[in-house]
Design a protein around this motif. Structure first.
Motif, PDB file in Angstrom:
ATOM      1  N   ALA A 104       0.829  -1.207   0.000  1.00 21.56           N
ATOM      2  CA  ALA A 104       0.000   0.000   0.000  1.00 21.56           C
ATOM      3  C   ALA A 104       0.867   1.262   0.000  1.00 21.56           C
ATOM      4  O   ALA A 104       0.517   2.268  -0.621  1.00 21.56           O
ATOM      5  CB  ALA A 104      -0.937   0.006   1.200  1.00 21.56           C
ATOM      6  N   ALA A 105       2.000   1.208   0.679  1.00 23.15           N
ATOM      7  CA  ALA A 105       2.904   2.359   0.733  1.00 23.15           C
ATOM      8  C   ALA A 105       3.699   2.526  -0.561  1.00 23.15           C
ATOM      9  O   ALA A 105       4.181   3.622  -0.862  1.00 23.15           O
ATOM     10  CB  ALA A 105       3.862   2.214   1.918  1.00 23.15           C
ATOM     11  N   ASP A 106       3.806   1.468  -1.342  1.00 24.79           N
ATOM     12  CA  ASP A 106       4.545   1.493  -2.612  1.00 24.79           C
ATOM     13  C   ASP A 106       3.625   2.062  -3.692  1.00 24.79           C
ATOM     14  O   ASP A 106       3.079   1.344  -4.518  1.00 24.79           O
ATOM     15  CB  ASP A 106       5.002   0.071  -2.963  1.00 24.79           C
ATOM     16  N   LYS A 107       3.467   3.360  -3.673  1.00 25.62           N
ATOM     17  CA  LYS A 107       2.485   4.046  -4.528  1.00 25.62           C
ATOM     18  C   LYS A 107       2.711   3.825  -6.013  1.00 25.62           C
ATOM     19  O   LYS A 107       1.759   3.722  -6.776  1.00 25.62           O
ATOM     20  CB  LYS A 107       2.485   5.559  -4.251  1.00 25.62           C
ATOM     21  N   ASP A 108       3.965   3.723  -6.448  1.00 15.00           N
ATOM     22  CA  ASP A 108       4.200   3.558  -7.878  1.00 15.00           C
ATOM     23  C   ASP A 108       4.348   2.099  -8.294  1.00 15.00           C
ATOM     24  O   ASP A 108       4.556   1.774  -9.463  1.00 15.00           O
ATOM     25  CB  ASP A 108       5.404   4.376  -8.351  1.00 15.00           C
ATOM     26  N   ASP A 110       6.675  -0.083  -7.797  1.00 14.62           N
ATOM     27  CA  ASP A 110       7.975  -0.539  -8.298  1.00 14.62           C
ATOM     28  C   ASP A 110       8.691  -1.494  -7.348  1.00 14.62           C
ATOM     29  O   ASP A 110       9.817  -1.894  -7.597  1.00 14.62           O
ATOM     30  CB  ASP A 110       8.885   0.646  -8.640  1.00 14.62           C
ATOM     31  N   GLY A 111       8.030  -1.858  -6.236  1.00 10.83           N
ATOM     32  CA  GLY A 111       8.626  -2.803  -5.297  1.00 10.83           C
ATOM     33  C   GLY A 111       9.620  -2.187  -4.344  1.00 10.83           C
ATOM     34  O   GLY A 111      10.393  -2.892  -3.710  1.00 10.83           O
ATOM     35  N   SER A 112       9.594  -0.846  -4.217  1.00 13.55           N
ATOM     36  CA  SER A 112      10.512  -0.188  -3.281  1.00 13.55           C
ATOM     37  C   SER A 112       9.884   1.084  -2.738  1.00 13.55           C
ATOM     38  O   SER A 112       8.984   1.667  -3.329  1.00 13.55           O
ATOM     39  CB  SER A 112      11.853   0.118  -3.955  1.00 13.55           C
ATOM     40  N   LEU A 113      10.397   1.497  -1.579  1.00 14.68           N
ATOM     41  CA  LEU A 113       9.982   2.743  -0.939  1.00 14.68           C
ATOM     42  C   LEU A 113      11.184   3.662  -0.899  1.00 14.68           C
ATOM     43  O   LEU A 113      12.296   3.230  -0.591  1.00 14.68           O
ATOM     44  CB  LEU A 113       9.500   2.481   0.495  1.00 14.68           C
ATOM     45  N   ARG A 114      10.958   4.915  -1.194  1.00 10.97           N
ATOM     46  CA  ARG A 114      12.048   5.905  -1.191  1.00 10.97           C
ATOM     47  C   ARG A 114      11.754   6.993  -0.199  1.00 10.97           C
ATOM     48  O   ARG A 114      10.691   7.331   0.092  1.00 10.97           O
ATOM     49  CB  ARG A 114      12.235   6.518  -2.576  1.00 10.97           C
TER      50      ARG A 114
END
Length: 114
Positions: A104-108, A110-114
């Motif tokens: 849910a936090a991975d808005k785009d 792509d399998g990662s959080l920045r």
């Protein structure tokens, strides 16, 4: 449930002596970013949360009691994660929820959080 990610990070890092929100964010991103690419991947997060579960499971019975889980979760969150409502959070229930929160936090997507 997205708050579980933040609550887990915060509880673990506050216990490690971290103070400010900015310190918490920078510390947990740097700590969990194994390959130091500036992003927290799904695999890195899953590894961390598996370790977190093991650390929270102080009696090593493979599940979290309300007492163990309350170190990082509110009573409401515990009830929501305990999907079979048996008063314990299994590793499967815990991981299902935290990975759902990551997704849910991975808005785009792509399998990662920045």
């Amino acid at each position: 449930m997205r708050k579980i990610i933040a609550a887990t990070f915060t509880a673990l890092l506050v216990s490690a002596g971290m103070a400010s929100a900015q310190d918490l964010y920078e510390h947990h991103l740097n700590h969990l970013d194994d390959n130091k690419d500036g992003a927290l991947t799904r695999v890195e997060y899953e590894d961390f949360m598996n370790s977190t579960f093991r650390a929270l499971d102080t009696n090593k019975d493979g599940s979290l009691s309300v007492e163990e889980a309350s170190k990082v979760l509110t009573q409401e969150q515990i009830r929501a994660v305990d999907t079979n409502q048996n008063g314990r959070i299994s590793r499967q229930e815990f991981m299902r929820q935290v990975m759902k929160d990551f997704d849910a936090a991975d808005k785009d997507g792509d399998g990662s959080l920045r």
